[in-house]
Design a protein around this motif. Structure first.
Motif, PDB file in Angstrom:
ATOM      1  N   ALA A   1     -66.869 -26.471   6.429  1.00  0.00           N
ATOM      2  CA  ALA A   1     -66.477 -26.405   7.835  1.00  0.00           C
ATOM      3  C   ALA A   1     -65.006 -26.773   8.013  1.00  0.00           C
ATOM      4  O   ALA A   1     -64.410 -27.465   7.187  1.00  0.00           O
ATOM      5  CB  ALA A   1     -67.347 -27.347   8.665  1.00  0.00           C
ATOM      6  N   GLY A   2     -64.423 -26.294   9.126  1.00  0.00           N
ATOM      7  CA  GLY A   2     -63.051 -26.652   9.482  1.00  0.00           C
ATOM      8  C   GLY A   2     -61.989 -26.007   8.629  1.00  0.00           C
ATOM      9  O   GLY A   2     -60.897 -26.567   8.470  1.00  0.00           O
ATOM     10  N   VAL A   3     -62.274 -24.827   8.048  1.00  0.00           N
ATOM     11  CA  VAL A   3     -61.328 -24.202   7.126  1.00  0.00           C
ATOM     12  C   VAL A   3     -60.525 -23.068   7.773  1.00  0.00           C
ATOM     13  O   VAL A   3     -59.686 -22.451   7.117  1.00  0.00           O
ATOM     14  CB  VAL A   3     -62.056 -23.650   5.884  1.00  0.00           C
ATOM     15  CG1 VAL A   3     -62.638 -24.777   5.064  1.00  0.00           C
ATOM     16  CG2 VAL A   3     -63.148 -22.661   6.288  1.00  0.00           C
ATOM     17  N   PHE A   4     -60.768 -22.816   9.057  1.00  0.00           N
ATOM     18  CA  PHE A   4     -60.090 -21.696   9.716  1.00  0.00           C
ATOM     19  C   PHE A   4     -58.765 -22.104  10.371  1.00  0.00           C
ATOM     20  O   PHE A   4     -57.872 -21.275  10.530  1.00  0.00           O
ATOM     21  CB  PHE A   4     -61.006 -21.073  10.777  1.00  0.00           C
ATOM     22  CG  PHE A   4     -62.132 -20.267  10.201  1.00  0.00           C
ATOM     23  CD1 PHE A   4     -61.998 -18.899  10.002  1.00  0.00           C
ATOM     24  CD2 PHE A   4     -63.328 -20.869   9.857  1.00  0.00           C
ATOM     25  CE1 PHE A   4     -63.042 -18.153   9.477  1.00  0.00           C
ATOM     26  CE2 PHE A   4     -64.379 -20.135   9.326  1.00  0.00           C
ATOM     27  CZ  PHE A   4     -64.234 -18.780   9.135  1.00  0.00           C
ATOM     28  N   ALA A   5     -58.630 -23.362  10.749  1.00  0.00           N
ATOM     29  CA  ALA A   5     -57.451 -23.803  11.507  1.00  0.00           C
ATOM     30  C   ALA A   5     -56.152 -23.591  10.736  1.00  0.00           C
ATOM     31  O   ALA A   5     -55.117 -23.263  11.328  1.00  0.00           O
ATOM     32  CB  ALA A   5     -57.599 -25.276  11.894  1.00  0.00           C
TER      33      ALA A   5
ATOM     34  N   ALA B   1     -66.476 -16.417  12.037  1.00  0.00           N
ATOM     35  CA  ALA B   1     -66.139 -17.568  12.882  1.00  0.00           C
ATOM     36  C   ALA B   1     -66.569 -17.378  14.330  1.00  0.00           C
ATOM     37  O   ALA B   1     -66.337 -18.256  15.173  1.00  0.00           O
ATOM     38  CB  ALA B   1     -64.632 -17.822  12.829  1.00  0.00           C
ATOM     39  N   SER B   2     -67.164 -16.214  14.630  1.00  0.00           N
ATOM     40  CA  SER B   2     -67.638 -15.898  15.991  1.00  0.00           C
ATOM     41  C   SER B   2     -66.498 -15.906  17.012  1.00  0.00           C
ATOM     42  O   SER B   2     -66.610 -16.480  18.101  1.00  0.00           O
ATOM     43  CB  SER B   2     -68.736 -16.888  16.418  1.00  0.00           C
ATOM     44  OG  SER B   2     -69.840 -16.814  15.539  1.00  0.00           O
ATOM     45  N   VAL B   3     -65.374 -15.288  16.631  1.00  0.00           N
ATOM     46  CA  VAL B   3     -64.251 -15.117  17.555  1.00  0.00           C
ATOM     47  C   VAL B   3     -63.862 -13.642  17.566  1.00  0.00           C
ATOM     48  O   VAL B   3     -64.209 -12.888  16.654  1.00  0.00           O
ATOM     49  CB  VAL B   3     -63.038 -15.981  17.153  1.00  0.00           C
ATOM     50  CG1 VAL B   3     -63.374 -17.459  17.232  1.00  0.00           C
ATOM     51  CG2 VAL B   3     -62.531 -15.622  15.760  1.00  0.00           C
TER      52      VAL B   3
ATOM     53  N   GLY C   1     -63.502 -22.580  16.067  1.00  0.00           N
ATOM     54  CA  GLY C   1     -63.788 -23.994  16.274  1.00  0.00           C
ATOM     55  C   GLY C   1     -63.873 -24.749  14.951  1.00  0.00           C
ATOM     56  O   GLY C   1     -63.990 -24.163  13.873  1.00  0.00           O
ATOM     57  N   LEU C   2     -63.818 -26.063  15.044  1.00  0.00           N
ATOM     58  CA  LEU C   2     -63.847 -26.898  13.844  1.00  0.00           C
ATOM     59  C   LEU C   2     -65.192 -26.848  13.130  1.00  0.00           C
ATOM     60  O   LEU C   2     -65.290 -27.207  11.957  1.00  0.00           O
ATOM     61  CB  LEU C   2     -63.517 -28.349  14.208  1.00  0.00           C
ATOM     62  CG  LEU C   2     -62.094 -28.608  14.722  1.00  0.00           C
ATOM     63  CD1 LEU C   2     -61.935 -30.074  15.115  1.00  0.00           C
ATOM     64  CD2 LEU C   2     -61.064 -28.224  13.673  1.00  0.00           C
ATOM     65  N   ASP C   3     -66.235 -26.407  13.847  1.00  0.00           N
ATOM     66  CA  ASP C   3     -67.555 -26.329  13.220  1.00  0.00           C
ATOM     67  C   ASP C   3     -67.790 -25.003  12.504  1.00  0.00           C
ATOM     68  O   ASP C   3     -68.806 -24.827  11.839  1.00  0.00           O
ATOM     69  CB  ASP C   3     -68.644 -26.546  14.271  1.00  0.00           C
ATOM     70  CG  ASP C   3     -68.541 -25.524  15.405  1.00  0.00           C
ATOM     71  OD1 ASP C   3     -67.452 -24.946  15.594  1.00  0.00           O
ATOM     72  OD2 ASP C   3     -69.548 -25.315  16.110  1.00  0.00           O
ATOM     73  N   ALA C   4     -66.834 -24.063  12.632  1.00  0.00           N
ATOM     74  CA  ALA C   4     -66.975 -22.771  11.952  1.00  0.00           C
ATOM     75  C   ALA C   4     -66.872 -22.974  10.444  1.00  0.00           C
ATOM     76  O   ALA C   4     -66.008 -23.702   9.959  1.00  0.00           O
ATOM     77  CB  ALA C   4     -65.896 -21.803  12.434  1.00  0.00           C
TER      78      ALA C   4
END
Length: 333
Positions: A281-285, A258-260, A270-273
Motif C-alpha cells: 500500500a501507499g506506492v502510488f504517491a 488505484a481506482s482513479v 489514495g494511501l490505501d491503494a
C-alpha cells in the motif's frame, strides 16, 4: 589492481568531477571493521583450542561466528544509511539530467532556443556516463563488502541485508531511474559520438522478445535485465509508470488498479491503494513517470505505440464525460 584501490581512485576522480558532495560506500572503513572482527574471531578460536577459558570468555563479547553485535551495529546500520543516501542522490541527479532532455511547455522552447547557441548534448552524455559509473561502482562495493561479511562470519546475514534493501526499495541497480537512464542513451543511439556509443553499448533493448527486456552490462561480469511487461495487461508497457515498490505498469492499468481516472493520474490515488502485483500500500504517491522509456517505445514500436495511444485517448474522453456527468448529477441534488 584490487577493487579497493580501484574504488579509491574512483572516489578521487568523483570529487574532482562533481562540485556537489554525493554519498558513497565507505568501503575502506567497513573493510577495517571486518578486519577487526576477523582478528577477534581468530583470537577466540586460538584461545579455545589452547583451553584458555578466561581469554575465550573475554573475547566472547567481541565477536562470535554467526552473530557479532559490535560488528553488526557498526556495519549494517552505517551501510543501510549509505545505501539510502546513494539511492536518493542517484535519483535526484538522473531526474535533473533527464528533465533537460524531455522538457515540456515553455521550458522546452527555451531549451531549444538555447541549443541554437550552446550544444548541451555532449555535457548531458558526460553527466550520464558519470552517473552510470557512480551507481555501478557503489553497487559493486556493496556486493563485495557483503560477501566479505558472510565469509568472515560464516553467515547468511549479507544475503539477508540484500533482501532488506529490496524490501525498502533502495537497491540501486533496481532503480527505475537506471532504466530511464538506459532509455535516454538508447534514444540518443545512432548519433556520431564516440563517448555516446561507448556508454550506449552497455544498454540493449529487445522489444520483440517474450518478455520484452532492457539489458544493462556492467563491469565485474554484472548483467541486469529489466522486464518491460505490464503485469496487468501483460503487454509491453505503454506510457509507463514505476511505483515506489519498483513495479512497472501502463498508466491506464495503474490508474485502474488505484481506482482513479486516467486524466487524474496514478499519483492521485489514495494511501490505501495497493500495487496490483506485490499488494504493498501507499506506492502510488511517489510513482515515477517513465518519459524516456515511453519515448523509446514510441520510436521503436511506432504502430504499437500509436494503437495504444489512440485507445488511451478514447478511454480518457469516455472517463472525462462520466466524471462531469457525475459532477452535474451531484450538483442537481
Amino acid at each position: 589492481m584490487k577493487f579497493g584501490e580501484t574504488y579509491t581512485e574512483f572516489l578521487h576522480k568523483e570529487k574532482i568531477r562533481f562540485s556537489e558532495n554525493c554519498s558513497h560506500v565507505e568501503y575502506k572503513r567497513l573493510k577495517n571493521v571486518l578486519k577487526t572482527c576477523q582478528s577477534c574471531k581468530a583470537l577466540q578460536e586460538s584461545s579455545a583450542a589452547q583451553g584458555q577459558e578466561g581469554a575465550s570468555n573475554q573475547n566472547q563479547q567481541l565477536c562470535q561466528c554467526q552473530s557479532c553485535p559490535l560488528c553488526d551495529q557498526a556495519f549494517f546500520t552505517e551501510l543501510m544509511k549509505e545505501v539510502s543516501d546513494i539511492a536518493l542522490c542517484f535519483s535526484l541527479r538522473v531526474r535533473h539530467l533527464l528533465h533537460l532532455h524531455v522538457a515540456t511547455g515553455a521550458q522546452r522552447y527555451l531549451l531549444r532556443f538555447r541549443q541554437c547557441f550552446v550544444n548541451d548534448q555532449q555535457a548531458m552524455v558526460e553527466k550520464g556516463r558519470m552517473l552510470i559509473e557512480y551507481v555501478t561502482m557503489n553497487a559493486i562495493a556493496i556486493r563485495k563488502i557483503l560477501e566479505k561479511y558472510d565469509k568472515i562470519h560464516s553467515s547468511e546475514n549479507g544475503k539477508l541485508f540484500k533482501s532488506k534493501m529490496r524490501a525498502q526499495h533502495i537497491e540501486i541497480l533496481q532503480s527505475p531511474w537506471l532504466i530511464e537512464l538506459g532509455a535516454f542513451y538508447l534514444n540518443l543511439d545512432g548519433l556520431d559520438d564516440e563517448e555516446l556509443n561507448e556508454v550506449s553499448g552497455r544498454f540493449s533493448c529487445d522489444l520483440d522478445a517474450a518478455p520484452p527486456t532492457m539489458t544493462l552490462m556492467l563491469p565485474d561480469n554484472l548483467k541486469m535485465e529489466y522486464d518491460l511487461t505490464c503485469a496487468v495487461c501483460l503487454e509491453t508497457v505503454f506510457n509507463p509508470y514505476a511505483l515506489s515498490c519498483g513495479h512497472l505498469f501502463c498508466k491506464p492499468c495503474a490508474c485502474a488498479a488505484a481506482s482513479v481516472f486516467i486524466f487524474q493520474g496514478p499519483k492521485s490515488a489514495g494511501l490505501d491503494a495497493k500495487c496490483p502485483l506485490c499488494r504493498e500500500a501507499g506506492v502510488f504517491a511517489k510513482a515515477v513517470h517513465m518519459l524516456e522509456l515511453d519515448l523509446l517505445l514510441k520510436t521503436r514500436c511506432k504502430d504499437y505505440w500509436k494503437e495504444r495511444y489512440n485507445a488511451e485517448r478514447t478511454e480518457i474522453v469516455k472517463q472525462t464525460k462520466e466524471f462531469w456527468d457525475m459532477q452535474a448529477k451531484y450538483a442537481v441534488y
